[in-house]
Motif scaffolding. Structure first.
Motif, short mmCIF file in Angstrom:
data_model
loop_
_atom_site.label_atom_id
_atom_site.label_comp_id
_atom_site.label_asym_id
_atom_site.label_seq_id
_atom_site.Cartn_x
_atom_site.Cartn_y
_atom_site.Cartn_z
N ARG A 1 0.82 -1.21 0.00
CA ARG A 1 0.00 0.00 0.00
C ARG A 1 0.85 1.26 0.00
O ARG A 1 0.53 2.25 -0.65
CB ARG A 1 -0.93 -0.01 1.21
CG ARG A 1 -1.93 1.14 1.21
CD ARG A 1 -2.94 1.02 2.32
NE ARG A 1 -2.34 1.13 3.64
CZ ARG A 1 -2.24 0.14 4.50
NH1 ARG A 1 -2.69 -1.07 4.19
NH2 ARG A 1 -1.69 0.32 5.69
N ASN B 1 3.83 1.40 -1.16
CA ASN B 1 4.77 1.35 -2.28
C ASN B 1 6.22 1.29 -1.80
O ASN B 1 7.09 1.98 -2.31
CB ASN B 1 4.57 2.54 -3.21
CG ASN B 1 5.13 2.25 -4.61
OD1 ASN B 1 4.79 1.22 -5.20
ND2 ASN B 1 5.98 3.12 -5.10
N GLY C 1 -0.29 -3.24 -6.34
CA GLY C 1 -0.63 -1.93 -5.79
C GLY C 1 0.02 -0.83 -6.60
O GLY C 1 0.87 -1.07 -7.47
N VAL C 2 -0.36 0.40 -6.34
CA VAL C 2 0.16 1.53 -7.10
C VAL C 2 0.63 2.64 -6.15
O VAL C 2 0.18 2.75 -5.02
CB VAL C 2 -0.90 2.11 -8.07
CG1 VAL C 2 -1.23 1.10 -9.15
CG2 VAL C 2 -2.16 2.50 -7.32
N ALA D 1 1.09 6.44 -4.76
CA ALA D 1 0.23 7.62 -4.65
C ALA D 1 1.01 8.74 -3.99
O ALA D 1 1.72 8.52 -3.02
CB ALA D 1 -1.03 7.32 -3.86
N ASP E 1 0.18 11.36 -1.89
CA ASP E 1 -0.98 11.77 -1.11
C ASP E 1 -0.65 12.76 0.00
O ASP E 1 -1.45 12.95 0.91
CB ASP E 1 -1.67 10.53 -0.52
CG ASP E 1 -0.72 9.67 0.31
OD1 ASP E 1 -1.16 8.61 0.78
OD2 ASP E 1 0.45 10.06 0.47
N LEU F 1 -7.83 12.00 -5.38
CA LEU F 1 -7.78 11.01 -4.30
C LEU F 1 -9.01 11.08 -3.41
O LEU F 1 -9.21 10.22 -2.55
CB LEU F 1 -6.52 11.22 -3.45
CG LEU F 1 -5.18 11.01 -4.16
CD1 LEU F 1 -4.04 11.34 -3.21
CD2 LEU F 1 -5.06 9.58 -4.67
N THR G 1 -0.25 9.92 -11.81
CA THR G 1 0.05 8.74 -10.98
C THR G 1 -1.08 8.48 -9.99
O THR G 1 -1.48 7.33 -9.76
CB THR G 1 1.38 8.94 -10.23
OG1 THR G 1 2.43 9.12 -11.19
CG2 THR G 1 1.69 7.75 -9.35
N ASN G 2 -1.62 9.54 -9.40
CA ASN G 2 -2.70 9.37 -8.42
C ASN G 2 -3.98 8.83 -9.03
O ASN G 2 -4.81 8.26 -8.33
CB ASN G 2 -2.98 10.71 -7.72
CG ASN G 2 -1.96 11.03 -6.66
OD1 ASN G 2 -1.05 10.24 -6.39
ND2 ASN G 2 -2.08 12.18 -6.04
N LYS H 1 -5.03 5.22 -8.37
CA LYS H 1 -5.58 4.80 -7.08
C LYS H 1 -7.10 4.68 -7.11
O LYS H 1 -7.68 4.05 -6.24
CB LYS H 1 -5.18 5.81 -5.98
CG LYS H 1 -3.70 5.83 -5.66
CD LYS H 1 -3.26 4.56 -4.96
CE LYS H 1 -3.74 4.48 -3.53
NZ LYS H 1 -3.20 3.32 -2.80
N ASN H 2 -7.73 5.30 -8.09
CA ASN H 2 -9.19 5.33 -8.14
C ASN H 2 -9.70 4.58 -9.38
O ASN H 2 -9.45 5.01 -10.50
CB ASN H 2 -9.69 6.78 -8.16
CG ASN H 2 -11.18 6.88 -7.91
OD1 ASN H 2 -11.96 6.06 -8.39
ND2 ASN H 2 -11.58 7.87 -7.14
N SER I 1 2.58 1.60 -12.52
CA SER I 1 1.13 1.67 -12.39
C SER I 1 0.44 1.23 -13.67
O SER I 1 -0.57 0.51 -13.63
CB SER I 1 0.71 3.10 -12.01
OG SER I 1 1.25 3.46 -10.76
#
Length: 794
Positions: free
Chosen positions: A426, A428, A490-491, A493, A495, A582, A626-627, A630-631, A705
């Motif tokens: 999670r 990374n 996983g990727v 983020a 954040d 995000l 990149t973010n 996550k979605n 990703s």
């Protein structure tokens, strides 16, 4: 002191809401209105005999997010059967006609969630998280003012006409018109609920766990303490009783300042109100509103009472912990049939609704009962919370290198290797950190050793957990090769954001526009500046992402700036959009804009990669893209525009002219856009002024990703495209370690789980792997070994 009091018992359950019931509104003797996180308002009419058992309540649909405060409009010429006013997370105030169940007015003006509603001689007065009160008349705003320095959480109208508000700034305020007559100081945390206590004063409920009764002069007449968590609501009855609802899953009834009854609930009690007949209605997070009564004729029958007792028992068992473990997860008595492995070995099992400890007696070959295991009082209510979920522990983990502190949640009943694997994926972080994380967990939870469950399977790989230094001889012969860094799961983020720096930079740019006659029209207005501040406030409060939302005008404002502002000024706007994607509601609204034809994401990429490349634009746009991974709502867009994204960013990365431009501008970036460094520490690895400074860490296409996404989509053409880009980067000379590592991880993942292994072999990936394996950088060598091993598999 002896208090004459008859206990409340269940009268009825009002079932129908699909999510939390948030607020209650008593509509005279005609019924009850409830609001919910499910975006609806429901009206439950009263039946003969004064029982609320209507199986088909009137449902009012129109809010686009969860609904909170409610107010009742008594029957009049406009509303012959009465009306309801509701406020929502969507910033709207709606007026409903109870006869038709339709919305007849929508009042727009608040910038954030509406938290309270009071009716004042035909006017509607609403409070909001945006710190303001607004007065509405005939569907229009007639006045608005900032009432508190922080969010206004509640409002109530006194019989004499004054208004009282409660706020996150811990105070109450008494208002006559827009004039504050008095500020009530005493609570130590947010004031969440307010009510009038006839002829005495104002009741307040607070996050500090207390309920207070105030005289209008500001004097505290009484303090009621007994809840063990946030108190969300309070109400009083003409009899002198007070009821409060709390996050501690109870509604407490008070008389003369003493708690005379605590009614347990299978969830948080968001609201509690008295009916005129003295009955109580509660709103619970399990989606049910319940009526409670002291009158024998209105009590539920024995079957209903027993059903509720069962619900409550099961809920408590699900929350009960013994020795830090969930009671429901403990083994039963059958586990005592299995012999222990060493003298004195202990085991905790479930017996009824208790946990009992046993010790293995090696000499007699039996389990000796030690006794019942208990936690301290209310321990389960004081457990740390992360992202709205309780854990036994939430650790702050400092991984060094200037990286932000990471939060590591852990429950005593969890497998520490499983926890470590999931957390590393999670966050990374390299799986080579696994044993270090496991040791950290064991040391800080008091678990000196950990015994493996041989049936454990990694939820990501399906294999048993890897333990350095241990080999299972039973499975060694048939075990498949294991890899240290592939496949990528996983990727990444980005954040973390330096919001103060972002707003400061926007302010600087805005002042620059204002000082230019030619560009003055592009500058933000005062309202737009305040709106940006409100957007950032929502983004800062990450723990409320599950419930907070943006207005359509928020997204429109950001897209307007992205489109209209000069190219050199858009990077802080891109940085805000990076965080918007995000946020669940922010992402949904952005997707809607894209579907409506306003593809802001492509505009970001085009602006960031257009020549001459501005490094700040490139950096922030890469993070924003990149973010998106996550979605899942952006996955189709990413898949569809895969070629454009990879070509644009790979071109910036490999083009010598553009790269030189980036290199020469890094010093300018560091000196003038320093907030970017704060949002992703260590994004520059060379000192300012070095002749060979390079933009690193975030200046590469999101290859890993894309690899994860395209493997999932089984897109062979897309995988080949990513492989080609990754091979080009992996072969580049003088490349920073992080970029090379991620390119190699993408290559290995595509070869192992994708469909392009043969293509990679045709491109002589074995030579790239051997070169990487010879690297002095440990993680480069490790992933090189992974790929080399993979090339030798049939």
């Amino acid at each position: 002191m002896e208090i004459d009091f008859q206990e409340y018992q269940l009268s009825a359950e009002l079932r129908g809401h699909e999510e939390d019931v948030r607020r209650i509104c008593v509509c005279g003797n005609g019924g009850i209105a409830t609001s919910s996180r499910d975006k609806t308002v429901r009206f439950w009419s009263v039946e003969p005999g004064n029982k609320y058992k209507d199986p088909t309540p009137k449902i009012m649909v129109g809010h686009t997010s969860f609904v909170g405060p409610l107010a009742w409009i008594p029957p009049n010429s406009e509303f012959p059967e009465g009306g309801i006013v509701s406020g929502g997370m969507d910033t709207l105030v709606k007026v409903w006609d109870l006869r038709s169940g339709e919305s007849v007015q929508t009042l727009r003006g608040h910038q954030m969630q509406v938290t309270g509603i009071a009716l004042d001689d035909g006017d509607i007065v609403s409070s909001s998280i945006d710190c303001t009160l607004r007065r509405w008349r005939d569907g229009k705003i007639v006045e608005s003012w900032q009432a508190h320095s922080s969010a206004v959480q509640a409002i109530v109208r006194l019989p004499s006409g004054e208004l009282v508000t409660g706020s996150s700034d811990t105070t109450l305020k008494l208002w006559k018109g827009k004039t504050c007559l008095h500020t009530f100081v005493g609570h130590t945390d947010t004031v969440r609920g307010l009510a009038i206590m006839s002829d005495l004063g104002i009741l307040s409920a607070s996050h500090d766990g207390s309920v207070r009764l105030w005289a209008l002069t500001g004097e505290v007449l009484m303090e009621m303490v007994g809840h063990t968590s946030i108190v969300y609501s309070v109400d009083s009855h003409i009899s002198g009783l007070v009821v409060s609802g709390s996050e501690d899953c109870s509604a407490k009834i008070w008389k003369d300042g003493v708690c005379v009854q605590s009614i347990g609930h299978p969830g948080c009690v968001w609201d509690a109100k008295f009916l005129e007949n003295g009955d109580i209605v509660t709103a619970c997070s399990d989606g049910v509103a319940r009526i409670w009564t002291t009158h024998p004729d209105r009590m539920a029958d024995r079957v209903e009472q027993e059903s509720y007792s069962s619900q409550l028992y099961n809920y408590k068992i699900s929350r009960k912990r013994v020795g830090g473990l969930k009671l429901e997860e403990l083994p039963g008595l059958d586990s005592l049939k299995v012999s222990g492995t060493s003298d004195g070995q202990t085991k905790v099992i479930r017996e009824g609704d208790n946990g009992v400890a046993y010790s293995w007696n090696m000499r007699e070959q039996k389990w000796d009962k030690i006794g019942e295991v208990v936690d301290g009082p209310e321990d389960s209510l004081k457990r740390p919370v992360l992202d709205g979920k309780e854990y036994d522990y939430v650790f702050d983990v400092d991984i060094g290198d200037g990286q932000p502190i990471r939060k590591l949640p852990y429950n005593q009943s969890d497998n520490p290797y499983d926890t470590a694997d999931k957390w590393l994926l999670r966050e990374n972080l390299p799986l080579s950190y696994r044993q270090q994380i496991v040791d950290f967990i064991l040391e800080n939870t008091g678990q000196k050793t950990f015994s493996f469950d041989p049936t454990f399977r990694d939820p990501y790989t399906g294999s048993s957990a890897y333990v350095p230094g241990e080999i299972s001889s039973k499975h060694a012969a048939s075990a498949k090769p294991t890899f240290k860094h592939i496949p990528k799961k996983g990727v990444l983020a980005f954040d973390v954001a330096q919001f103060d720096g972002i707003l400061k930079k926007i302010s600087e740019f805005n002042n620059s526009l204002l000082s230019s006659e030619d560009q003055k029209k592009l500058a933000l207005t005062d309202v737009e500046t305040a709106r940006l501040g409100a957007i950032v406030k929502i983004l800062r409060e990450t723990s409320y992402y599950h419930s907070s939302s943006f207005a359509d005008v928020d997204i429109d404002l950001l897209l307007k700036l992205l489109s209209a502002w000069p190219l050199s000024m858009v990077f802080p706007v891109i940085d805000i959009l990076r965080m918007i994607v995000l946020h669940p509601d922010g992402a949904a609204k952005l997707v809607k804009c894209i579907n409506d034809g306003n593809d802001a994401l492509l505009e970001i990429i085009n602006k960031a990669t257009s020549s001459p490349v501005i490094p700040a634009n490139l950096l922030t746009s890469l993070r924003a893209v990149t973010n998106l991974f996550k979605n899942p709502s952006f996955h189709q867009w990413l898949h569809h525009h895969r070629s454009e994204i990879l070509d644009a960013f790979s071109g910036c990365y490999t083009s010598s002219n553009k790269n030189v431009t980036v290199q020469h501008k890094v010093q300018w970036l560091i000196c003038n856009q320093s907030y970017i460094l704060g949002s992703e520490p260590a994004c520059f690895k060379c000192p300012v002024g070095s002749a060979n400074v390079k933009l690193v860490t975030s200046s590469r296409p999101p290859l890993c990703s894309f690899a994860v996404l395209l493997i999932e989509k089984k897109d062979e053409e897309g995988q080949a495209h990513v492989l080609s880009a990754a091979l080009e980067i992996a072969e580049a000379e003088n490349l920073d370690v992080d970029s090379k590592f991620r390119a190699l991880v993408a290559i290995g993942s595509l070869m192992l789980e994708g469909t392009v292994k043969k293509i990679a072999l045709d491109f002589d990936v074995e030579s790239i792997a051997k070169a990487a394996k010879a690297s002095k950088e440990a993680k480069i060598a490790e992933v090189g070994a992974d790929i080399e091993s993979l090339t030798k598999q049939p």
